[in-house]
Design an enzyme around this catalytic site. Structure first.
Site, PDB file in Angstrom:
ATOM      1  N   HIS A  52       0.841  -1.190   0.000  1.00 45.55           N
ATOM      2  CA  HIS A  52       0.000   0.000   0.000  1.00 45.55           C
ATOM      3  C   HIS A  52       0.881   1.247   0.000  1.00 45.55           C
ATOM      4  O   HIS A  52       2.101   1.162   0.188  1.00 45.55           O
ATOM      5  CB  HIS A  52      -0.942  -0.001   1.215  1.00 45.55           C
ATOM      6  CG  HIS A  52      -0.249  -0.020   2.534  1.00 45.55           C
ATOM      7  ND1 HIS A  52      -0.186  -1.130   3.335  1.00 45.55           N
ATOM      8  CD2 HIS A  52       0.435   0.931   3.185  1.00 45.55           C
ATOM      9  CE1 HIS A  52       0.489  -0.846   4.428  1.00 45.55           C
ATOM     10  NE2 HIS A  52       0.888   0.399   4.363  1.00 45.55           N
TER      11      HIS A  52
HETATM   12  P1  TYD Z   1      -1.808  -2.847   7.775  1.00 48.49           P
HETATM   13  O1  TYD Z   1      -1.155  -1.512   7.843  1.00 48.49           O
HETATM   14  O2  TYD Z   1      -2.936  -3.006   6.806  1.00 48.49           O
HETATM   15  O3  TYD Z   1      -0.677  -3.938   7.534  1.00 48.49           O
HETATM   16  P2  TYD Z   1      -0.212  -4.632   6.164  1.00 48.49           P
HETATM   17  O4  TYD Z   1      -0.415  -3.599   5.082  1.00 48.49           O
HETATM   18  O5  TYD Z   1       1.222  -5.013   6.366  1.00 48.49           O
HETATM   19  O6  TYD Z   1      -1.086  -5.819   6.003  1.00 48.49           O
HETATM   20  O7  TYD Z   1      -2.355  -3.207   9.225  1.00 48.49           O
HETATM   21  C1  TYD Z   1      -2.893  -4.468   9.527  1.00 48.49           C
HETATM   22  C2  TYD Z   1      -4.032  -4.306  10.512  1.00 48.49           C
HETATM   23  O8  TYD Z   1      -3.599  -3.656  11.712  1.00 48.49           O
HETATM   24  C3  TYD Z   1      -5.181  -3.484   9.972  1.00 48.49           C
HETATM   25  O9  TYD Z   1      -6.380  -4.153  10.333  1.00 48.49           O
HETATM   26  C4  TYD Z   1      -5.118  -2.190  10.714  1.00 48.49           C
HETATM   27  C5  TYD Z   1      -4.390  -2.520  11.989  1.00 48.49           C
HETATM   28  N1  TYD Z   1      -3.516  -1.412  12.437  1.00 48.49           N
HETATM   29  C6  TYD Z   1      -3.914  -0.591  13.466  1.00 48.49           C
HETATM   30  O10 TYD Z   1      -5.019  -0.765  14.046  1.00 48.49           O
HETATM   31  N2  TYD Z   1      -3.088   0.416  13.889  1.00 48.49           N
HETATM   32  C7  TYD Z   1      -1.878   0.650  13.293  1.00 48.49           C
HETATM   33  O11 TYD Z   1      -1.146   1.579  13.687  1.00 48.49           O
HETATM   34  C8  TYD Z   1      -1.489  -0.192  12.192  1.00 48.49           C
HETATM   35  C9  TYD Z   1      -0.192   0.027  11.470  1.00 48.49           C
HETATM   36  C10 TYD Z   1      -2.336  -1.209  11.804  1.00 48.49           C
END
Ligand code: TYD
Length: 138
Positions: A52
């Site tokens: 992303h």
């Molecule tokens: P995400 O940033 O989508 O990780 P990746 O792109 O590596 O899969 O985050 C994964 C999950 O964690 C998503 O449901 C949102 C949650 N999250 C939070 O609640 N707070 C945060 O600061 C982060 C980074 C993620």
């Protein structure tokens, strides 16, 4: 934003026979105030994370333990950075696509972020991202 704006930042390292020490101050060692810290750990081998970009968020990513690769893309150019030390990291400005892969066993990816978590700041579709940075979308 260009891939050239993503840069490795070397952090202070206080070498000591008792164990080394590194510190990070917002707006001094990294170019933003730190609003949030999160980390990835217990990442199973072969997993890819990220995939992303962010509209506004700036990040600084460090391999606190072990190693992994960060793939960065500005919509025109792509580059791969290997992180494997806890005394340097990669600064990622807004509007850069990122993917992380090749996590070594036991690795920890720590991310310092310029904003609190906001789901609406994410751009999760690569084609949308490319059109956005090329000015084809508002
Ligand atoms: P995400 O940033 O989508 O990780 P990746 O792109 O590596 O899969 O985050 C994964 C999950 O964690 C998503 O449901 C949102 C949650 N999250 C939070 O609640 N707070 C945060 O600061 C982060 C980074 C993620």
């Amino acid at each position: 934003m260009s891939i050239e704006d993503c840069r490795i930042i070397e952090l202070p390292k206080i070498s000591d026979p008792r164990g080394n020490l590194t510190f990070i101050e917002g707006n001094r060692h990294i170019p933003f105030e730190i609003m949030r810290v999160f980390y990835l750990y217990d990442v199973p081998g072969g997993t890819e994370r990220g995939g992303h970009a962010h509209s506004r968020l700036e990040q600084f990513m460090v391999a606190m333990s072990g190693s992994f690769d960060v793939i960065l893309d500005d919509g025109n150019q792509r580059k791969r950075v290997h992180l494997n030390r806890s005394y340097y990291g990669i600064y990622i400005p807004a509007l850069i696509w990122r993917e992380m892969e090749n996590f070594s066993s036991g690795s920890v990816c720590m991310v310092l972020a310029s904003e609190l978590y906001s789901q609406t700041d994410y751009i999760r579709d690569f084609e949308v991202f490319v059109r956005l940075v090329r000015g084809e979308l508002k």
